[in-house]
Design a protein around this motif. Structure first.
Motif, PDB file in Angstrom:
ATOM      1  N   ALA A 163       0.830  -1.205   0.000  1.00  0.00           N
ATOM      2  CA  ALA A 163       0.000   0.000   0.000  1.00  0.00           C
ATOM      3  C   ALA A 163       0.868   1.260   0.000  1.00  0.00           C
ATOM      4  N   LEU A 164       1.958   1.237   0.776  1.00  0.00           N
ATOM      5  CA  LEU A 164       2.871   2.367   0.803  1.00  0.00           C
ATOM      6  C   LEU A 164       3.530   2.567  -0.559  1.00  0.00           C
ATOM      7  N   LEU A 165       3.921   1.476  -1.213  1.00  0.00           N
ATOM      8  CA  LEU A 165       4.512   1.566  -2.544  1.00  0.00           C
ATOM      9  C   LEU A 165       3.523   2.168  -3.537  1.00  0.00           C
ATOM     10  N   ALA A 166       2.270   1.729  -3.474  1.00  0.00           N
ATOM     11  CA  ALA A 166       1.258   2.269  -4.381  1.00  0.00           C
ATOM     12  C   ALA A 166       1.086   3.769  -4.176  1.00  0.00           C
ATOM     13  N   LEU A 167       1.099   4.201  -2.921  1.00  0.00           N
ATOM     14  CA  LEU A 167       0.957   5.628  -2.616  1.00  0.00           C
ATOM     15  C   LEU A 167       2.166   6.417  -3.128  1.00  0.00           C
ATOM     16  N   ALA A 168       3.367   5.854  -2.964  1.00  0.00           N
ATOM     17  CA  ALA A 168       4.575   6.526  -3.442  1.00  0.00           C
ATOM     18  C   ALA A 168       4.574   6.629  -4.972  1.00  0.00           C
ATOM     19  N   LEU A 169       4.166   5.556  -5.655  1.00  0.00           N
ATOM     20  CA  LEU A 169       4.092   5.581  -7.120  1.00  0.00           C
ATOM     21  C   LEU A 169       3.074   6.601  -7.607  1.00  0.00           C
ATOM     22  N   LEU A 170       1.932   6.639  -6.949  1.00  0.00           N
ATOM     23  CA  LEU A 170       0.893   7.599  -7.328  1.00  0.00           C
ATOM     24  C   LEU A 170       1.386   9.038  -7.131  1.00  0.00           C
ATOM     25  N   THR A 171       2.105   9.272  -6.047  1.00  0.00           N
ATOM     26  CA  THR A 171       2.648  10.611  -5.783  1.00  0.00           C
ATOM     27  C   THR A 171       3.670  10.995  -6.843  1.00  0.00           C
ATOM     28  N   TRP A 172       4.565  10.074  -7.188  1.00  0.00           N
ATOM     29  CA  TRP A 172       5.568  10.343  -8.223  1.00  0.00           C
ATOM     30  C   TRP A 172       4.884  10.664  -9.544  1.00  0.00           C
ATOM     31  N   TRP A 173       3.873   9.875  -9.891  1.00  0.00           N
ATOM     32  CA  TRP A 173       3.140  10.088 -11.150  1.00  0.00           C
ATOM     33  C   TRP A 173       2.481  11.461 -11.164  1.00  0.00           C
ATOM     34  N   TYR A 174       1.864  11.846 -10.055  1.00  0.00           N
ATOM     35  CA  TYR A 174       1.189  13.140  -9.979  1.00  0.00           C
ATOM     36  C   TYR A 174       2.198  14.285 -10.074  1.00  0.00           C
ATOM     37  N   VAL A 175       3.301  14.175  -9.340  1.00  0.00           N
ATOM     38  CA  VAL A 175       4.322  15.222  -9.368  1.00  0.00           C
ATOM     39  C   VAL A 175       4.898  15.380 -10.773  1.00  0.00           C
TER      40      VAL A 175
END
Length: 329
Positions: A163-175
């Motif tokens: 779940a933490l990895l998914a959140l980090a990937l989503l944040t990177w994608w958004y940024v």
């Protein structure tokens, strides 16, 4: 190609969700959880290193602070782990923002030295403040899932790290698709020019530094709850920060899945050599050697070389002028 690029994340997600049920033993579940933890941290590191070009070897300081912060809130103040984890990460993020104000004033090798010094200082504090941290004896943290045996605990934390990895990937994608991300990339291409044209470079760098520290601190807190025993020499080891850098560079810092790919290679390899060679320092030497080889011969990473950036979302190649145009009126 578009269908393949959209199906790829779904396939990866399905394999990840089913992994603990597909492997034959709990040791492989443990190894999978460790790999996903490193993937989340490498992706988090890439929020700073990939976008700004600032190479930090000191992110293990935030990992250790997140671990000890969570552990101390649980053991000393009897805070529930689900509350202690985000509170600790928020405190570490605030500290990282304060440190970042001073750290990002320097560039290049000087920034690397400052990041290493941060790890050394936090390590010394953790070992010296025995009344609070337990010193070199470490800190014992109770399991959040006392009713589960060790193998089931590995499964629970595998999904928490996922779940933490998914959140980090989503944040990177958004940024990567935001005005803020364009400003960070302008800093990487030509920081002086970006600043002269009105980009708030200092604020952007501090924000990236703190955002990167947030996810690493969350990973550290989960690690404390997972292992239950904190050794300051390990959690504040520069090796953890070096692994984040190696995984990101090996997979490709310009690509969303680059750090993930690097973690899928480096973390299992590290476990294999640890088992094959025992408690020696040879696997540490191998890590340093691989990092040097990657920097010399494959600085853009595997994905950039073999897929020509078509395996998923990535940072497009544009000139500094084009990036500056995105963030200036």
């Amino acid at each position: 190609m578009r269908i393949a690029s959209r199906a790829f994340p779904l396939l990866i997600a399905a394999l990840a969700l089913g992994y603990p049920w597909l492997v034959p033993n709990y040791y492989l579940v443990y190894a999978g959880a460790l790999t996903v933890m490193y993937a989340a941290m490498a992706t988090s590191w890439n929020l700073l290193g990939g976008f700004t070009g600032y190479v930090s070897l000191g992110h293990s300081a935030f990992f250790g602070l997140g671990a000890y912060g969570t552990g101390l809130l649980v053991t000393r103040l009897d805070v529930p782990w689900a509350v202690a984890l985000p509170v600790s990460a928020a405190l570490v993020t605030a500290l990282a923002a304060g440190v970042g104000v001073a750290a990002v004033r320097v560039r290049g090798a000087s920034f690397v030295i400052v990041s290493i010094a941060l790890v050394s200082m936090t390590n010394l504090v953790a070992q010296g403040w025995r009344s609070l941290t337990g010193g070199s004896s470490g800190l014992q943290v109770p399991s959040p899932f006392p009713g589960l045996h060790r193998g089931q605990t590995h499964m629970a934390f595998f999904y928490l790290f996922l779940a933490l990895l998914a959140l980090a990937l989503l944040t990177w994608w958004y940024v990567s698709r935001s005005r803020f991300g364009a400003g960070l990339l302008a800093i990487r291409e030509d920081e002086d020019k970006a600043e002269s044209l009105g980009v708030p470079t200092a604020a952007y760098k501090v924000t990236a530094f703190a955002l990167s520290a947030l996810f690493v601190a969350l990973a550290g807190g989960l690690y404390a709850l997972w292992f239950g025993s904190l050794d300051p020499i390990f959690v504040f080891s520069i090796l953890i920060g070096s692994n984040m850098v190696l995984m990101s560079l090996l997979g490709g810092v310009r690509h969303l899945y680059g750090p993930l790919l690097g973690a899928l290679i480096v973390a299992p390899a590290g476990e294999y050599f640890l088992i094959a060679l025992g408690e020696t320092q040879i696997h540490l030497t191998a890590t340093g050697l691989v990092l040097i080889l990657v920097v010399l011969f494959m600085p853009d990473g595997i994905l950039a070389r073999f897929t020509r950036r078509r395996a998923g979302p990535s940072i497009p190649d544009r000139s500094a002028g084009e990036r500056l145009h995105e963030v200036t009126p």
